[in-house]
Write a protein that holds these residues in place. Structure first.
Motif, PDB file in Angstrom:
ATOM      1  N   ILE A  60     -15.718 -23.274  46.222  1.00 34.85           N
ATOM      2  CA  ILE A  60     -14.263 -23.269  45.966  1.00 34.85           C
ATOM      3  C   ILE A  60     -14.064 -21.945  44.966  1.00 34.85           C
ATOM      4  CG2 ILE A  60     -12.230 -24.442  45.579  1.00 34.85           C
ATOM      5  CD1 ILE A  60     -13.529 -27.116  46.421  1.00 34.85           C
ATOM      6  N   ILE A  64     -13.338 -19.060  47.457  1.00 38.09           N
ATOM      7  CA  ILE A  64     -11.847 -19.137  47.858  1.00 38.09           C
ATOM      8  C   ILE A  64     -10.850 -18.767  46.740  1.00 38.09           C
ATOM      9  CG2 ILE A  64     -10.181 -20.885  48.492  1.00 38.09           C
ATOM     10  CD1 ILE A  64     -12.376 -20.622  50.456  1.00 38.09           C
ATOM     11  N   MET A  65     -10.933 -19.149  45.616  1.00 43.64           N
ATOM     12  CA  MET A  65     -10.159 -18.851  44.572  1.00 43.64           C
ATOM     13  C   MET A  65      -9.809 -17.298  44.289  1.00 43.64           C
ATOM     14  SD  MET A  65      -8.275 -21.555  43.806  1.00 43.64           S
ATOM     15  CE  MET A  65      -8.410 -23.196  43.905  1.00 43.64           C
ATOM     16  N   GLY A  67      -9.678 -15.147  46.180  1.00 39.24           N
ATOM     17  CA  GLY A  67      -8.489 -14.625  47.258  1.00 39.24           C
ATOM     18  C   GLY A  67      -7.441 -15.382  47.462  1.00 39.24           C
ATOM     19  N   VAL A  68      -6.958 -16.222  46.388  1.00 38.28           N
ATOM     20  CA  VAL A  68      -5.896 -17.199  46.876  1.00 38.28           C
ATOM     21  C   VAL A  68      -4.566 -16.547  46.092  1.00 38.28           C
ATOM     22  CG1 VAL A  68      -4.675 -19.278  46.025  1.00 38.28           C
ATOM     23  CG2 VAL A  68      -6.933 -19.439  46.967  1.00 38.28           C
TER      24      VAL A  68
ATOM     25  N   LEU B  94      -7.369 -30.540  49.222  1.00 35.14           N
ATOM     26  CA  LEU B  94      -7.330 -29.152  48.367  1.00 35.14           C
ATOM     27  C   LEU B  94      -6.278 -28.201  49.233  1.00 35.14           C
ATOM     28  CD1 LEU B  94      -8.694 -27.288  46.430  1.00 35.14           C
ATOM     29  CD2 LEU B  94     -10.420 -26.667  48.021  1.00 35.14           C
ATOM     30  N   ILE B  98      -3.326 -26.356  46.896  1.00 34.55           N
ATOM     31  CA  ILE B  98      -3.254 -24.652  47.089  1.00 34.55           C
ATOM     32  C   ILE B  98      -2.022 -24.504  47.571  1.00 34.55           C
ATOM     33  CG2 ILE B  98      -4.145 -22.642  47.936  1.00 34.55           C
ATOM     34  CD1 ILE B  98      -7.034 -23.805  47.468  1.00 34.55           C
ATOM     35  N   SER B 108      -1.952 -15.092  51.524  1.00 30.97           N
ATOM     36  CA  SER B 108      -3.071 -15.656  50.674  1.00 30.97           C
ATOM     37  C   SER B 108      -4.343 -15.030  51.550  1.00 30.97           C
ATOM     38  CB  SER B 108      -2.948 -17.075  50.667  1.00 30.97           C
ATOM     39  OG  SER B 108      -3.812 -17.825  49.602  1.00 30.97           O
ATOM     40  N   PRO B 109      -4.810 -14.097  50.867  1.00 36.91           N
ATOM     41  CA  PRO B 109      -5.943 -13.281  51.669  1.00 36.91           C
ATOM     42  C   PRO B 109      -7.044 -14.482  52.149  1.00 36.91           C
ATOM     43  CG  PRO B 109      -5.344 -12.013  49.853  1.00 36.91           C
ATOM     44  CD  PRO B 109      -4.551 -13.392  49.941  1.00 36.91           C
ATOM     45  N   ALA B 110      -7.428 -15.301  51.048  1.00 35.11           N
ATOM     46  CA  ALA B 110      -8.385 -16.196  51.524  1.00 35.11           C
ATOM     47  C   ALA B 110      -8.108 -17.068  52.428  1.00 35.11           C
ATOM     48  CB  ALA B 110      -8.755 -17.136  50.199  1.00 35.11           C
ATOM     49  N   CYS B 111      -7.053 -17.512  52.816  1.00 42.32           N
ATOM     50  CA  CYS B 111      -6.536 -18.257  53.924  1.00 42.32           C
ATOM     51  C   CYS B 111      -6.724 -17.582  55.343  1.00 42.32           C
ATOM     52  CB  CYS B 111      -4.906 -18.777  53.806  1.00 42.32           C
ATOM     53  SG  CYS B 111      -4.266 -19.802  54.690  1.00 42.32           S
ATOM     54  N   PHE B 303      -3.558 -23.865  54.625  1.00 44.86           N
ATOM     55  CA  PHE B 303      -5.166 -23.328  54.569  1.00 44.86           C
ATOM     56  C   PHE B 303      -6.049 -24.263  55.630  1.00 44.86           C
ATOM     57  CE2 PHE B 303      -7.324 -20.965  51.121  1.00 44.86           C
ATOM     58  CZ  PHE B 303      -8.323 -20.658  52.050  1.00 44.86           C
ATOM     59  N   LEU B 306     -10.017 -24.717  55.812  1.00 46.10           N
ATOM     60  CA  LEU B 306     -10.781 -25.122  54.912  1.00 46.10           C
ATOM     61  C   LEU B 306     -11.307 -26.444  55.218  1.00 46.10           C
ATOM     62  CD1 LEU B 306      -8.754 -25.230  51.430  1.00 46.10           C
ATOM     63  CD2 LEU B 306     -11.063 -24.049  51.585  1.00 46.10           C
ATOM     64  N   TRP B 309     -14.467 -25.519  57.351  1.00 45.44           N
ATOM     65  CA  TRP B 309     -15.383 -25.120  56.539  1.00 45.44           C
ATOM     66  C   TRP B 309     -16.068 -26.360  55.903  1.00 45.44           C
ATOM     67  CZ3 TRP B 309     -15.129 -23.043  50.961  1.00 45.44           C
ATOM     68  CH2 TRP B 309     -16.480 -22.231  50.625  1.00 45.44           C
TER      69      TRP B 309
END
Lengths: 426, 426
Positions: A60, A64-65, A67-68, B94, B98, B108-111, B303, B306, B309
């Motif tokens: 995480i 993940i973080m 890119g959040v 989570l 977020i 949100s790039p990670a998303c 998200f 997640l 994953w």
């Protein structure tokens, strides 16, 4: 993972979440990554055998973080808010565990019924006309959609269905295919009748549009995606005047009413318009109470009304009103800071929690300023275009934003503005 | 509620959820309430001042549970499964915290990035043709939708957009309005090309449909809402043969792949077809990496990747395959019980986790049997209509269903069948 392990991991996750939200202010609000950053950090395929939970949790922070974009940081002022509150998160946990799908009354009566009653509660908070309240005998009522776009689509389909029926009623011989290709939808460049547009939170004159729609038998759908939440405060309720002319009305409780995404609340005066447009009745959805007609869902969904119930009860109407008012006051505070600085100007009326402002000068200088702000990654804003002018939008978003964050943001903006103005002609 | 209280209440909620799922078997699977039961149990309006959290929690058993259809009871055999697993619930917690909205890469790039990579992971598990995988250079890829209906709508709009472009390319003078009213969509009574229909889990011959669609330049969308999850097992993968002819493909990981709702996974061969159909670029959504073109979302969403994953890593491919196989084996076991009883017949091939069966005899006798079963509230089934015959559907749904539940269900069904046959001519 069995229930014993879930008890342990679930409690660890509660702490992880509490830690994240407690310390979110220390994180860089806007991430410093390039497109494609994530792919190289994880394997190309799913594992054949399970990973350990410890490895998943470690990732995480590792994967993940970084890119959040932290929407709940008090330094996040971009777009519009998306709601996040503890009561809503608790309700969502329960909703996930019950994990029922509410596509009919029988598929989970509590799900459909609580949704209808919560939409009444909220409708009453907004002082919607009685026509929109289901009650025990009303013809209207509310239903939760995923997004305002979904609500608009639903309204369009219902309007189309009603128009076809009206035309066929007056001329039953007319072939239906010829009708639909001639139907017309009227919209502005923000689409339907809007209370609180996304660029500048501007308001359409629905008291002018409404009577025309009613006289011409045009379905009027009103979208108040962001602004709608504020109508629970008597001082902002006049913004909704004219609602009595509408056939359908929608706003996103998941934006500004502390109910986590997704919870786009939509009301209609005649439930039968929606049910008629979407009626589908394969045998596997039939049940003994099919014709009770009191409940309707137009959506496959989870138990989304649980989070409305938890939030309304844990905040109370007064708590929700206080929350809206605090954001509006903070917006007014920011507006005063801007107005007190002769180098800046306010670009649109500050009605609710959005301040549109710019440096007096070229679009280029404002674009450069915004780029500097976002590259600094301490605060995050997005722009809009108003009458050809490049404008910065400062939207009150996070639940935890306080006056000190606003002042800190303004200090940063003015500091960067000085730099930009020294470098560029303005 | 502050973070300190959330730590406490969150942990209590984890225990409440674990208790609920651990003891779900003791609950009546199908609720014994009449429409309108809930409204009288709660106030007509939201409270002005907050309720206590204790009161809210008490109302879960008093107000909600009596009206819940328990989709995750091992005695629930209705509709199709909806997924529910501990890793997915942890990831959803989570995701809620977020609370980012993934409507662009920058939001949100990670998303956005995790979604693209997870869709590649899942596409590889299904052995989708390379065309559907994004990778670092591919033109195709996957995106999560809310439901299979949403995916079908998205496919329709993309198909419409491509058809208009093709026609305009060959005749640029032609007015666009004239084109769209002449477009045709072909469907069966299950709509598009379907692998695993809802009534009986029947399969279209996509190896026959596909070449025709390709030759005629018709967009082929394949919906495998329920069956899709099984294609991760080599022995069921042949059911997906012909996928190479499709333009888009969709199934609901939230049905049978242990990823909680919503997670309807959709792939296209050309991402540009989707991006083209939905492109909207107001200034407030523009960002520096706009043109990197690697990532796309057609949806406002949380998200959601997640939970994919967490589930893929905590189960591993083998664990997911075991899960699918266990349900299919239980369906085969139930099929054997039905076949061994001369009074019953199997009404459709048992391919995956659904058994369609009926008493040899009239529709009336089968309708009465089903009503008796559901009124008993010990197990829950829904019917379907196959070639005019009223058929009972026995769908393997819950994660915790074991052989003993199947045998118990069959004992109940045969016992009620005896009663019904004594009472009614058959």
């Amino acid at each position: 993972m069995d229930t014993t392990e879930f008890r342990r991991r679930g409690k660890e996750m509660v702490d992880l979440i509490a830690d994240y939200l407690e310390n979110i202010e220390q994180r860089t609000v806007y991430p410093d990554v390039e497109p494609g950053y994530l792919r190289s950090l994880i394997p190309e395929e799913a594992p054949e055998d399970p990973d350990t939970y410890e490895d998943v949790v470690k990732d995480i922070e590792r994967v993940i973080m970084p890119g959040v974009t932290h929407w709940h940081s008090p330094y996040f002022y971009a777009y519009f808010p998306t709601a996040n509150s503890f009561p809503a998160m608790l309700a969502d946990m329960l909703s996930g565990a019950i994990g029922c799908i509410g596509f009919s009354w029988a598929a989970s009566p509590a799900c459909t019924e609580l949704e209808t009653v919560m939409m009444d509660w909220l409708g009453k908070m907004l002082k919607l006309p009685e026509d929109f309240i289901a009650g025990t005998h009303g013809q209207g009522g509310g239903v939760i959609q995923g997004t305002a776009s979904e609500a608009t689509l639903v309204a369009l389909l219902a309007a189309r269905c009603r128009a076809v029926r009206m035309i066929l009623a007056s001329d039953p011989q007319r072939p239906e295919t010829g009708i639909t290709s001639k139907l017309v939808a009227y919209s502005s460049d923000q689409f339907c009748a809007t209370l609180g547009t996304t660029p500048s939170c501007a308001f359409d004159h629905i008291t002018e549009l409404g009577p025309i729609c009613n006289a011409e038998k045009i379905w009027m759908h009103i979208d108040a995606a962001y602004a709608g939440s504020s109508f629970i405060c008597p001082e902002f309720r006049p913004l909704l005047n004219g609602i009595e002319f509408a056939d359908s009305f929608n706003f996103n409780a998941h934006k500004w009413l502390l109910v986590n995404f997704d919870c786009s609340t939509m009301w209609v005066k005649k439930r039968s318009d929606l049910i008629g447009a979407f009626k589908m009745d394969p045998l596997y959805l039939k049940h003994d109470h099919q014709e009770s007609g009191r409940y309707f869902c137009t959506d496959n969904s989870l138990f989304r009304s649980l989070k409305m119930w938890f939030v309304f009860r844990m905040y109370g109407l007064k708590g929700l009103q206080d929350y809206i008012r605090k954001h509006v006051e903070l917006a007014k505070e920011f507006e005063s800071l801007v107005r007190a600085d002769q180098r800046f100007e306010i670009s649109a009326d500050v009605v609710l929690g959005l301040v549109c402002f710019r440096l007096k000068g070229s679009n280029e200088v404002n674009e450069t300023l915004l780029k500097r702000i976002n590259n600094g990654r301490k605060i995050h804003l997005v722009p809009c275009l108003l009458s050809g002018q490049f404008v910065l939008r400062f939207a009150l978003c996070a639940r935890t934003t306080e006056s000190r964050h606003i002042r800190e943001a303004w200090r940063l903006i003015t500091q960067l503005a000085e730099e930009v103005m020294q470098e560029l002609p303005h």
